[in-house]
Structures are given as C-alpha cells and as structure tokens.
Design a protein around this motif. Structure first.
Motif, PDB file in Angstrom:
ATOM      1  N   CYS A 161       0.579  -1.641   0.016  1.00  0.00           N
ATOM      2  CA  CYS A 161      -0.234   0.262   0.179  1.00  0.00           C
ATOM      3  C   CYS A 161       0.979   1.202  -0.132  1.00  0.00           C
ATOM      4  O   CYS A 161       1.463   1.727   0.334  1.00  0.00           O
ATOM      5  CB  CYS A 161      -1.019   0.105   1.277  1.00  0.00           C
ATOM      6  N   ILE A 162       0.826   2.072  -1.242  1.00  0.00           N
ATOM      7  CA  ILE A 162       1.679   3.555  -1.505  1.00  0.00           C
ATOM      8  C   ILE A 162       1.307   4.242  -0.210  1.00  0.00           C
ATOM      9  O   ILE A 162       2.334   4.382   0.446  1.00  0.00           O
ATOM     10  CB  ILE A 162       1.287   4.130  -2.898  1.00  0.00           C
ATOM     11  N   PHE A 163       0.182   4.842   0.477  1.00  0.00           N
ATOM     12  CA  PHE A 163       0.295   5.465   2.082  1.00  0.00           C
ATOM     13  C   PHE A 163      -0.165   4.550   2.500  1.00  0.00           C
ATOM     14  O   PHE A 163       1.169   5.333   3.523  1.00  0.00           O
ATOM     15  CB  PHE A 163      -1.546   5.775   1.884  1.00  0.00           C
ATOM     16  N   LYS A 214       3.099   3.479   2.925  1.00  0.00           N
ATOM     17  CA  LYS A 214       4.534   3.528   2.464  1.00  0.00           C
ATOM     18  C   LYS A 214       4.877   4.706   3.424  1.00  0.00           C
ATOM     19  O   LYS A 214       5.958   4.929   3.787  1.00  0.00           O
ATOM     20  CB  LYS A 214       4.941   3.776   1.247  1.00  0.00           C
ATOM     21  N   ILE A 215       4.359   5.698   2.805  1.00  0.00           N
ATOM     22  CA  ILE A 215       3.956   7.317   3.043  1.00  0.00           C
ATOM     23  C   ILE A 215       3.768   7.785   4.431  1.00  0.00           C
ATOM     24  O   ILE A 215       5.238   7.921   5.194  1.00  0.00           O
ATOM     25  CB  ILE A 215       3.203   8.468   2.329  1.00  0.00           C
ATOM     26  N   VAL A 216       2.921   6.985   5.238  1.00  0.00           N
ATOM     27  CA  VAL A 216       2.951   6.972   6.601  1.00  0.00           C
ATOM     28  C   VAL A 216       3.845   6.342   7.170  1.00  0.00           C
ATOM     29  O   VAL A 216       4.853   6.931   8.563  1.00  0.00           O
ATOM     30  CB  VAL A 216       1.119   5.782   7.218  1.00  0.00           C
ATOM     31  N   PHE A 223      -1.293  15.615   3.473  1.00  0.00           N
ATOM     32  CA  PHE A 223       0.184  15.844   2.609  1.00  0.00           C
ATOM     33  C   PHE A 223      -0.422  16.046   1.205  1.00  0.00           C
ATOM     34  O   PHE A 223      -1.711  15.578   0.478  1.00  0.00           O
ATOM     35  CB  PHE A 223       1.479  14.463   2.347  1.00  0.00           C
ATOM     36  N   HIS A 224       0.490  16.925   0.615  1.00  0.00           N
ATOM     37  CA  HIS A 224      -0.038  17.303  -1.116  1.00  0.00           C
ATOM     38  C   HIS A 224      -0.056  15.662  -1.615  1.00  0.00           C
ATOM     39  O   HIS A 224       0.811  14.769  -2.206  1.00  0.00           O
ATOM     40  CB  HIS A 224       0.782  18.139  -1.324  1.00  0.00           C
ATOM     41  N   ASP A 225      -1.069  16.998  -2.685  1.00  0.00           N
ATOM     42  CA  ASP A 225      -1.378  15.832  -3.447  1.00  0.00           C
ATOM     43  C   ASP A 225      -0.560  15.665  -4.795  1.00  0.00           C
ATOM     44  O   ASP A 225       0.480  17.192  -5.131  1.00  0.00           O
ATOM     45  CB  ASP A 225      -2.916  15.745  -4.337  1.00  0.00           C
ATOM     46  N   VAL A 279      -3.982  24.840  -4.532  1.00  0.00           N
ATOM     47  CA  VAL A 279      -4.060  23.854  -2.693  1.00  0.00           C
ATOM     48  C   VAL A 279      -4.714  21.884  -2.914  1.00  0.00           C
ATOM     49  O   VAL A 279      -6.398  22.555  -3.375  1.00  0.00           O
ATOM     50  CB  VAL A 279      -4.628  24.519  -1.539  1.00  0.00           C
ATOM     51  N   HIS A 280      -3.873  21.007  -2.973  1.00  0.00           N
ATOM     52  CA  HIS A 280      -4.544  20.442  -2.408  1.00  0.00           C
ATOM     53  C   HIS A 280      -3.732  18.837  -2.098  1.00  0.00           C
ATOM     54  O   HIS A 280      -3.168  18.705  -2.190  1.00  0.00           O
ATOM     55  CB  HIS A 280      -4.967  19.634  -4.195  1.00  0.00           C
ATOM     56  N   PHE A 281      -4.621  18.904  -0.989  1.00  0.00           N
ATOM     57  CA  PHE A 281      -3.595  17.717   0.363  1.00  0.00           C
ATOM     58  C   PHE A 281      -4.784  16.190   0.200  1.00  0.00           C
ATOM     59  O   PHE A 281      -6.456  16.812  -0.119  1.00  0.00           O
ATOM     60  CB  PHE A 281      -3.263  18.715   1.205  1.00  0.00           C
ATOM     61  N   GLY A 311     -14.180   5.500  -8.056  1.00  0.00           N
ATOM     62  CA  GLY A 311     -12.741   6.379  -8.943  1.00  0.00           C
ATOM     63  C   GLY A 311     -12.367   6.244  -8.044  1.00  0.00           C
ATOM     64  O   GLY A 311     -10.771   6.824  -8.331  1.00  0.00           O
ATOM     65  N   GLN A 312     -11.624   5.214  -7.049  1.00  0.00           N
ATOM     66  CA  GLN A 312     -11.121   5.152  -5.490  1.00  0.00           C
ATOM     67  C   GLN A 312      -9.678   4.590  -6.698  1.00  0.00           C
ATOM     68  O   GLN A 312     -10.006   3.394  -7.608  1.00  0.00           O
ATOM     69  CB  GLN A 312     -11.575   4.481  -5.018  1.00  0.00           C
ATOM     70  N   GLU A 313      -8.532   5.527  -6.542  1.00  0.00           N
ATOM     71  CA  GLU A 313      -7.100   4.757  -7.376  1.00  0.00           C
ATOM     72  C   GLU A 313      -6.202   3.569  -6.096  1.00  0.00           C
ATOM     73  O   GLU A 313      -5.533   3.397  -6.342  1.00  0.00           O
ATOM     74  CB  GLU A 313      -6.347   5.827  -8.228  1.00  0.00           C
ATOM     75  N   VAL A 314      -6.222   4.661  -5.400  1.00  0.00           N
ATOM     76  CA  VAL A 314      -4.952   4.199  -4.646  1.00  0.00           C
ATOM     77  C   VAL A 314      -6.577   3.693  -3.312  1.00  0.00           C
ATOM     78  O   VAL A 314      -7.371   4.408  -2.177  1.00  0.00           O
ATOM     79  CB  VAL A 314      -4.430   5.717  -3.020  1.00  0.00           C
ATOM     80  N   PHE A 315      -5.851   2.383  -3.064  1.00  0.00           N
ATOM     81  CA  PHE A 315      -7.513   1.544  -1.655  1.00  0.00           C
ATOM     82  C   PHE A 315      -6.841   1.631   0.017  1.00  0.00           C
ATOM     83  O   PHE A 315      -6.209   1.066   0.103  1.00  0.00           O
ATOM     84  CB  PHE A 315      -7.288   0.235  -2.006  1.00  0.00           C
TER      85      PHE A 315
HETATM   86  P1  5GP Z   1      -8.438   8.419  -5.489  1.00  0.00           P
HETATM   87  O1  5GP Z   1      -8.519   8.458  -6.725  1.00  0.00           O
HETATM   88  O2  5GP Z   1      -7.911   7.264  -5.009  1.00  0.00           O
HETATM   89  O3  5GP Z   1      -9.103   9.234  -4.886  1.00  0.00           O
HETATM   90  O4  5GP Z   1      -6.651   9.129  -5.227  1.00  0.00           O
HETATM   91  C1  5GP Z   1      -5.467   9.140  -5.350  1.00  0.00           C
HETATM   92  C2  5GP Z   1      -4.559   9.827  -4.917  1.00  0.00           C
HETATM   93  O5  5GP Z   1      -3.268   9.821  -4.180  1.00  0.00           O
HETATM   94  C3  5GP Z   1      -3.981  10.472  -6.359  1.00  0.00           C
HETATM   95  O6  5GP Z   1      -4.894  12.062  -6.772  1.00  0.00           O
HETATM   96  C4  5GP Z   1      -2.896  10.686  -6.908  1.00  0.00           C
HETATM   97  O7  5GP Z   1      -2.645  12.261  -7.563  1.00  0.00           O
HETATM   98  C5  5GP Z   1      -2.875  10.475  -5.245  1.00  0.00           C
HETATM   99  N1  5GP Z   1      -1.439   9.539  -5.432  1.00  0.00           N
HETATM  100  C6  5GP Z   1      -0.840   8.729  -6.390  1.00  0.00           C
HETATM  101  N2  5GP Z   1       0.217   7.954  -5.062  1.00  0.00           N
HETATM  102  C7  5GP Z   1       0.270   9.119  -4.769  1.00  0.00           C
HETATM  103  C8  5GP Z   1       2.214   9.184  -3.815  1.00  0.00           C
HETATM  104  O8  5GP Z   1       3.328   8.284  -4.354  1.00  0.00           O
HETATM  105  N3  5GP Z   1       1.690  10.423  -2.660  1.00  0.00           N
HETATM  106  C9  5GP Z   1       1.278  11.496  -3.599  1.00  0.00           C
HETATM  107  N4  5GP Z   1       1.240  12.765  -2.667  1.00  0.00           N
HETATM  108  N5  5GP Z   1      -0.157  11.230  -3.767  1.00  0.00           N
HETATM  109  C10 5GP Z   1      -0.487  10.056  -4.145  1.00  0.00           C
END
Ligand code: 5GP
Ligand code: ZN
Length: 111
Positions: free
Chosen positions: A4-6, A8-10, A28-30, A37-39, A92-96
């Motif tokens: 999970c990428i988030f 890993k960020i955490v 954190f900022h997108d 502004v988008h976080f 539309g969720q990309e990051v689970f």
């Molecule tokens: P979703 O479509 O899941 O609601 O949004 C996922 C968001 O995570 C997208 O807006 C995308 O730009 C952002 N995102 C994906 N990977 C990363 C990353 O590695 N770092 C940051 N800061 N944002 C990310």
C-alpha cells in the motif's frame, strides 16, 4: 499492507510534502494536484475505503473531517474548499487506503 503506497508514506518509506501529522493521521499534498491547494488526510491505520469502515472507525472519521477545515485554513483556503472521498473502483478510487481529498484555491468554479 506492505504494497500500500499510503502505508509506505505513513511509514516514511516514500517521501511526501507533509501538511500535518499526529499519532493517528497524516495529511500530505497530492502528487498530482487538481487545484492550487490539494492535499489528502489519511488515517495511519490502514483501511481500504469507506466501504470497509464500521463503528470502530467513527472516531477517526470524525477526527479527519474536523481536521479538514482547520488544515484548509492553514493552507490558505480560509473562504472555502472541496472535499472528496472516492470509494471503490466505481467511485473512482485509485489508492485503496482511505483518504479525504481537500482542495481549492481556484475560486468557485467547478474543479
Ligand atoms: P483516489 O483516486 O484514490 O481518490 O486518489 C488517489 C490520489 O493519490 C490521486 O489524486 C493521486 O494523485 C495521489 N497519489 C498517488 N500516488 C501518490 C504518491 O505517491 N504521493 C502523493 N503525494 N500522492 C499520490
Ligand atoms: Zn495502507
């Protein structure tokens, strides 16, 4: 949740532009902002999406929603902002890993 990428960020394994952090949440900022502004605000404990939340998530969900206006104000969005919680592939969720988008700064036009 090692893939999970988030998470890993955490964990600090992937860098981010931090907005706010405490023991339960990180903001954190997108990486691909859709507005000046988008976080995002995320719980540190992994949960896939709103579809996977239950009563046990009541406090963290409330905390995240109440943090949104405070952090938005600190980021210069004192007069208004949008929030979005994309849920599931059809939402539309990309990051689970549950996250609340907070964005604005381009006026009242639809973003
Ligand atoms: P979703 O479509 O899941 O609601 O949004 C996922 C968001 O995570 C997208 O807006 C995308 O730009 C952002 N995102 C994906 N990977 C990363 C990353 O590695 N770092 C940051 N800061 N944002 C990310
Ligand atoms: Zn995660």
């Amino acid at each position: 949740m090692s893939d999970c990428i988030f998470c890993k960020i955490v964990a600090g394994e992937i860098p981010c532009k931090k907005v706010y952090e405490d023991d339960e949440v990180l903001a954190f900022h997108d990486i691909h902002p859709v507005a000046p502004v988008h976080f995002m605000i995320v719980p540190k404990a992994h949960v896939d999406s709103l579809l996977h939340c239950d009563d046990g998530h009541r406090a963290i969900l409330g905390k995240i929603l109440l943090l949104a206006p405070r952090l938005a104000r600190e980021q210069g969005l004192a007069t208004g902002f949008r929030t979005a919680i994309n849920t599931g592939r059809d939402g539309g969720q990309e990051v689970f890993h549950l996250h609340v988008h907070v964005y604005g700064g381009s006026g009242p036009r639809p973003l």
